[in-house]
Scaffold this motif. Structure first.
Motif, mmCIF file in Angstrom:
data_model
loop_
_atom_site.group_PDB
_atom_site.id
_atom_site.type_symbol
_atom_site.label_atom_id
_atom_site.label_comp_id
_atom_site.label_asym_id
_atom_site.label_seq_id
_atom_site.Cartn_x
_atom_site.Cartn_y
_atom_site.Cartn_z
ATOM 1 N N THR A 49 0.832 -1.202 0.000
ATOM 2 C CA THR A 49 0.000 0.000 0.000
ATOM 3 C C THR A 49 0.867 1.252 0.000
ATOM 4 O OG1 THR A 49 -1.733 -1.204 1.190
ATOM 5 C CG2 THR A 49 -1.841 1.199 1.238
ATOM 6 N N THR A 93 -6.788 -4.283 14.157
ATOM 7 C CA THR A 93 -6.714 -2.836 13.947
ATOM 8 C C THR A 93 -5.831 -2.507 12.745
ATOM 9 O OG1 THR A 93 -7.013 -2.468 16.310
ATOM 10 C CG2 THR A 93 -6.135 -0.638 15.033
ATOM 11 N N GLU A 96 -7.750 -3.282 9.549
ATOM 12 C CA GLU A 96 -8.788 -2.275 9.308
ATOM 13 C C GLU A 96 -8.178 -0.970 8.797
ATOM 14 O OE1 GLU A 96 -10.944 -1.933 12.972
ATOM 15 O OE2 GLU A 96 -11.985 -3.831 12.658
ATOM 16 N N CYS A 97 -7.063 -0.563 9.374
ATOM 17 C CA CYS A 97 -6.410 0.676 8.938
ATOM 18 C C CYS A 97 -5.916 0.570 7.500
ATOM 19 C CB CYS A 97 -5.248 1.023 9.870
ATOM 20 S SG CYS A 97 -5.776 1.564 11.497
ATOM 21 N N ARG A 99 -7.078 -1.395 5.131
ATOM 22 C CA ARG A 99 -8.243 -1.395 4.240
ATOM 23 C C ARG A 99 -8.815 0.003 4.070
ATOM 24 N NH1 ARG A 99 -10.319 -6.274 7.168
ATOM 25 N NH2 ARG A 99 -9.395 -8.012 6.047
ATOM 26 N N GLU A 100 -8.873 0.759 5.159
ATOM 27 C CA GLU A 100 -9.413 2.112 5.092
ATOM 28 C C GLU A 100 -8.529 3.021 4.233
ATOM 29 O OE1 GLU A 100 -12.228 5.084 5.859
ATOM 30 O OE2 GLU A 100 -12.299 2.915 6.095
ATOM 31 N N VAL A 101 -7.214 2.915 4.399
ATOM 32 C CA VAL A 101 -6.295 3.713 3.582
ATOM 33 C C VAL A 101 -6.422 3.327 2.117
ATOM 34 C CG1 VAL A 101 -3.847 4.097 3.077
ATOM 35 C CG2 VAL A 101 -4.661 4.218 5.428
ATOM 36 N N GLN A 102 -6.494 2.034 1.844
ATOM 37 C CA GLN A 102 -6.643 1.578 0.463
ATOM 38 C C GLN A 102 -7.952 2.073 -0.142
ATOM 39 O OE1 GLN A 102 -6.285 -2.639 1.046
ATOM 40 N NE2 GLN A 102 -4.066 -2.643 0.695
ATOM 41 N N ARG A 103 -9.035 2.019 0.627
ATOM 42 C CA ARG A 103 -10.331 2.478 0.137
ATOM 43 C C ARG A 103 -10.294 3.969 -0.190
ATOM 44 N NH1 ARG A 103 -14.464 5.153 1.632
ATOM 45 N NH2 ARG A 103 -13.775 5.467 3.763
ATOM 46 N N LYS A 104 -9.748 4.758 0.729
ATOM 47 C CA LYS A 104 -9.682 6.204 0.496
ATOM 48 C C LYS A 104 -8.773 6.534 -0.685
ATOM 49 C CE LYS A 104 -10.813 7.794 5.116
ATOM 50 N NZ LYS A 104 -10.382 8.576 6.270
ATOM 51 N N ASP A 107 -10.650 5.628 -3.867
ATOM 52 C CA ASP A 107 -11.697 6.614 -4.144
ATOM 53 C C ASP A 107 -11.105 7.881 -4.745
ATOM 54 O OD1 ASP A 107 -13.600 4.891 -3.172
ATOM 55 O OD2 ASP A 107 -13.845 5.919 -1.240
#
Length: 136
Positions: A49, A93, A96-97, A99-104, A107
């Protein structure tokens, strides 16, 4: 007695729980190769990432280098942790972090490509604003 294959009952022997042994057993399991491979997989996902962050910060240091160094520091600091609940929480954790960074990131990347496509369509439709159109 007739043996019926579909009505087999298996009784498990009773489990005796001795205080303190369950935590030790769980800790051994979480220190096992399964947990090590989960942590290694998380670390590799973080590095993959981080590769996407190719621009530099205000001091000129590439973000991917900073992110890699920070991930290494966090994993080294967590290396000696033995509490199975804390280890599990850190892995969850961390996942989750990431995945959230990858999603943002995805986007934002998608929005950039949509903007480029829209700008290209506007330029191609003759709405170039006088730039590069010597015949007009």
């Amino acid at each position: 007695k007739i043996f019926n294959f579909y009505h087999i009952t298996i009784t498990m022997p009773p489990t005796i729980i001795i205080p303190g042994t369950a935590a030790k057993t769980a800790a051994k399991h979480l220190r096992s190769s399964v947990t090590q491979s989960e942590a290694l997989g998380l670390y590799r996902d973080i590095l993959r990432t981080a590769k996407a962050f190719h621009w530099c910060d205000e001091t000129g240091v590439p973000w991917h280098s900073k992110l890699r160094a920070e991930a290494r520091k966090e994993f080294e600091a967590s290396r000696e942790e033995r509490d199975p609940l804390i280890i599990a929480r850190m892995l969850v954790t961390g996942r989750e972090c990431v995945r959230e960074v990858q999603r943002k990131f995805n986007d934002a990347d998608r929005k950039c490509w949509e903007r480029i496509r829209q700008d290209s369509m506007n330029r191609d439709s003759g709405d170039g604003g006088g730039r590069g159109n010597p015949g007009k």
